[in-house]
Design a protein around this motif. Structure first.
Motif, short mmCIF file in Angstrom:
data_model
loop_
_atom_site.label_atom_id
_atom_site.label_comp_id
_atom_site.label_asym_id
_atom_site.label_seq_id
_atom_site.Cartn_x
_atom_site.Cartn_y
_atom_site.Cartn_z
N PRO A 80 0.83 -1.24 0.00
CA PRO A 80 0.00 0.00 0.00
C PRO A 80 0.85 1.26 0.00
N ALA A 81 2.04 1.19 0.58
CA ALA A 81 2.86 2.40 0.70
C ALA A 81 3.21 2.97 -0.67
N PHE A 82 3.28 2.13 -1.68
CA PHE A 82 3.63 2.56 -3.02
C PHE A 82 2.41 2.97 -3.85
N ARG A 83 1.25 2.72 -3.30
CA ARG A 83 0.01 3.11 -4.03
C ARG A 83 -0.68 4.31 -3.41
N LEU A 84 -0.16 4.80 -2.32
CA LEU A 84 -0.74 5.96 -1.66
C LEU A 84 -0.31 7.26 -2.33
N THR A 85 -1.28 8.28 -2.37
CA THR A 85 -0.92 9.63 -2.82
C THR A 85 -0.36 10.38 -1.63
N MET A 86 0.82 10.88 -1.79
CA MET A 86 1.47 11.55 -0.68
C MET A 86 1.14 13.05 -0.63
N LYS A 87 -0.09 13.42 -1.06
CA LYS A 87 -0.53 14.81 -1.01
C LYS A 87 -1.82 14.87 -0.19
N PRO A 88 -1.88 15.74 0.83
CA PRO A 88 -3.10 15.83 1.65
C PRO A 88 -4.30 16.22 0.78
N LYS A 89 -5.41 15.54 1.00
CA LYS A 89 -6.63 15.86 0.26
C LYS A 89 -7.32 17.13 0.78
N ALA A 90 -6.89 17.66 1.85
CA ALA A 90 -7.45 18.91 2.40
C ALA A 90 -6.37 19.65 3.13
N THR A 91 -6.57 20.97 3.25
CA THR A 91 -5.63 21.80 4.00
C THR A 91 -6.29 22.25 5.28
N ASP A 92 -5.50 22.85 6.13
CA ASP A 92 -6.06 23.38 7.37
C ASP A 92 -6.50 24.85 7.24
N ASN A 93 -6.43 25.33 5.97
CA ASN A 93 -6.80 26.74 5.74
C ASN A 93 -8.33 26.91 5.78
N MET A 94 -8.84 27.85 6.61
CA MET A 94 -10.29 28.14 6.69
C MET A 94 -10.58 29.61 6.38
N THR A 95 -9.60 30.27 5.76
CA THR A 95 -9.79 31.70 5.50
C THR A 95 -10.92 31.97 4.51
N HIS A 96 -11.27 30.97 3.68
CA HIS A 96 -12.35 31.19 2.71
C HIS A 96 -13.71 31.33 3.41
N LEU A 97 -13.72 31.05 4.69
CA LEU A 97 -14.97 31.19 5.44
C LEU A 97 -14.90 32.34 6.43
N MET A 98 -13.92 33.19 6.25
CA MET A 98 -13.86 34.37 7.12
C MET A 98 -14.83 35.44 6.61
N VAL A 99 -15.19 36.38 7.43
CA VAL A 99 -16.15 37.43 7.06
C VAL A 99 -15.56 38.80 7.36
N ASP A 100 -16.10 39.78 6.63
CA ASP A 100 -15.77 41.18 6.88
C ASP A 100 -17.07 41.98 6.84
N PHE A 101 -17.59 42.32 7.97
CA PHE A 101 -18.87 43.02 8.08
C PHE A 101 -18.68 44.53 8.28
N SER A 102 -17.58 45.06 7.80
CA SER A 102 -17.33 46.49 8.02
C SER A 102 -18.38 47.35 7.30
N GLN A 103 -18.75 46.97 6.07
CA GLN A 103 -19.77 47.73 5.35
C GLN A 103 -21.12 47.60 6.04
N GLU A 104 -21.41 46.38 6.47
CA GLU A 104 -22.69 46.17 7.14
C GLU A 104 -22.75 46.94 8.46
N ARG A 105 -21.58 46.97 9.16
CA ARG A 105 -21.54 47.74 10.41
C ARG A 105 -21.81 49.22 10.13
N GLN A 106 -21.22 49.71 9.01
CA GLN A 106 -21.47 51.10 8.66
C GLN A 106 -22.95 51.34 8.36
N LEU A 107 -23.53 50.38 7.66
CA LEU A 107 -24.96 50.51 7.36
C LEU A 107 -25.79 50.54 8.64
N LEU A 108 -25.45 49.63 9.56
CA LEU A 108 -26.20 49.59 10.82
C LEU A 108 -25.97 50.84 11.64
N GLN A 109 -24.72 51.31 11.62
CA GLN A 109 -24.44 52.54 12.36
C GLN A 109 -25.11 53.75 11.71
#
Length: 495
Positions: A128-157
């Motif tokens: 099996p060691a020779f048939r495995l892909t040695m590249k992680p199928k996922a990363t630990d990066n979660m920045t694509h789910l970060m938010v920036d509500f600065s405009q919304e805060r301005q609207l609310l303010q």
């Protein structure tokens, strides 16, 4: 003494008027104060509802976005955990094979060594060691789910109350009352490009001056007016005045009302006097119909001569029109005098009304008469009545009648007849109500108050009152000085 009494009476009248104004103003203030309490509670309730809706939307968005993060976390964790498990298993298998290969190097027997080497080679190929892909199928990066509500805060303010339009100002000098139509003109105190439309409200009243909070009539409304003026047409002027107010609206809210204005809408109003008409006439307020069965069974048939001893009614001291006193009963007219009078007399001024004959009406007359008209008298056959007469029975005729003299009118009978009475000018004119063509004019001197008078036989009439003197009629009277070409033979007979 008399001079002092008159002066005191004027002071009393002034005080009474001022007291009435103060009462009306106090009612207005009380109404506004109560309105402030009610409307404040309402807008607070609306504000709380709007904020609750915002909070609800934020909570729903937070929950939805949190679920999205958790789903992404679960997906990545699942992918990496699977890879970790597979890699751990492959490592254990590779370590076992490595240990087996190391032991194989120590085999001295050639045949056994060859067999072990072949076995190691086959296992390496399937490892099996020779048939495995040695590249992680996922990363630990979660920045694509970060938010920036600065405009919304301005609207609310920046949350603010709605930009409400200012109150318009009615231009009284540009408003016009003409031909039973009222044109109301207004402007905005400052230009406002956000205004979408205007709302005009009006009501009839008999009170001059500022509108009263408690009036006998309700406000009526015209919505979605796109310009800064509006004309109300086809009005019946059955009140002395009309109140008007207007408010501006943008896409969000309606502004305050303008200061109300009061315009004069006086006109001649009267009804048929049903209680003193001929028994063979079925009379309502604005219509009269021939009823051959009327009065049967009653001892109302009178034989005799014309009633010549009835005295005239003196002119009232004030006012151009006066409601008639209590009638003497349904024997007011009898015999062939199929007559009904108006219930309001004319003693001054200029007045106008219209009459329309019902279909297939065989005979009718329209005009005016002194109030002392005899019970047997027929319109146009006495020196105290003036009329035009239409006959559609046996032989058609259309004529002006007065003092038992008739002048044939060489015009077609209009669908509606307009009657113009200038009491002070001693003039009675008849018009085609649609085209305003002059049909006939009587010139006379009215020595007593007159009442609108009507005769109808085998048919009916409908009455339209509350009409101003049409501008076309006024213009014609000015240019022609009230003289029509079709009336000369009867003018000399007028009294």
């Amino acid at each position: 003494m008399d001079t002092q009494k008159e002066a005191l009476q004027r002071i009393i009248a002034t005080l009474a008027n001022k007291n009435e104004e103060l009462h009306n103003f106090i009612e207005t203030l009380s109404h506004l104060l109560a309105g402030v309490q009610v409307n404040s509670s309402q807008v607070v309730s609306d504000l709380e509802e709007e904020f609750d809706t915002l909070f609800s939307i934020l909570e729903e968005s937070k929950e939805s976005m949190t679920n999205t993060i958790k789903q992404e976390q679960a997906r990545k964790s699942h992918e990496l955990q699977n890879q970790l498990t597979q890699s751990t298993n492959a490592l254990e298998s590779a370590e076992e094979l490595l240990e087996f290969a190391n032991h194989a190097l120590d085999i001295k027997d050639e045949e056994e060594f060859t067999k072990a080497a072949k076995q190691i080679k086959d296992r390496v190929t399937m490892a099996p060691a020779f048939r495995l892909t040695m590249k992680p199928k996922a990363t630990d990066n979660m920045t694509h789910l970060m938010v920036d509500f600065s405009q919304e805060r301005q609207l609310l303010q920046g949350l603010r109350f709605l930009p409400v339009p200012r109150a318009p100002e009615i231009e009284v000098q540009d408003c016009m009352v003409l031909d039973n139509a009222v044109t109301v003109v207004w402007r905005m105190p400052v230009e406002d490009s956000k205004i979408d439309h205007y709302i005009l409200e009006y009501r009839k009243t008999n009170h001059e001056g500022l509108p009263r909070v408690k009036d006998e009539r309700c406000w009526e409304l015209v919505d979605n007016i796109k310009s800064t003026e509006h004309t109300l047409t086809g009005l019946k002027f059955d009140s002395k005045f009309m109140n008007f107010r207007v408010r501006a609206c943008n896409k969000a809210a309606a502004g305050d009302y303008s200061d109300p204005v009061t315009l004069e809408t006086r006109a001649f109003n009267f009804d048929f006097d049903s209680s003193s008409s001929h028994l063979n006439l079925k009379v309502e307020e604005c219509s009269v119909e021939w009823d051959p069965q009327g009065g049967k069974g009653l001892d109302s048939k009178v034989k005799g001569k014309e009633n010549k001893g009835r005295s005239g009614t003196p002119s009232p001291k004030r006012g151009s029109t006066t409601r008639s006193p209590a009638p003497r009963g349904r024997d007011r007219f009898t015999g062939e005098s199929y007559t009904v009078l108006g219930d309001t007399s004319i003693d001054s001024g200029q007045h106008y009304w219209e009459v329309k004959a019902l279909k297939d009406c065989k005979s009718y007359s329209v005009g005016v008469a002194f109030k002392n008209l005899g019970k047997f008298d027929q319109l146009g056959k006495t020196n105290t009545t003036w009329c035009i007469h239409v006959n559609n029975w046996l032989q058609n005729s259309f004529a002006a009648k007065h003092n038992n003299k008739a002048k044939s009118l060489d015009v077609s009978v209009p669908e509606r007849i307009g009657v113009y009475c200038d009491f002070d000018g001693g003039q009675l004119s008849f018009y085609n109500a649609e085209s305003k063509q002059l049909l006939h004019t009587f010139k006379t001197k009215f020595t007593q108050p007159v009442v609108p008078a009507f005769m109808v036989w085998c048919g009916g009439l409908s009455l339209s009152t509350g009409l101003q003197v049409p501008s076309a009629v006024r213009s014609f009277q000015k240019t022609e000085n009230g003289l029509g070409g079709s009336n000369s033979s009867l003018n000399s007979m007028a009294h």
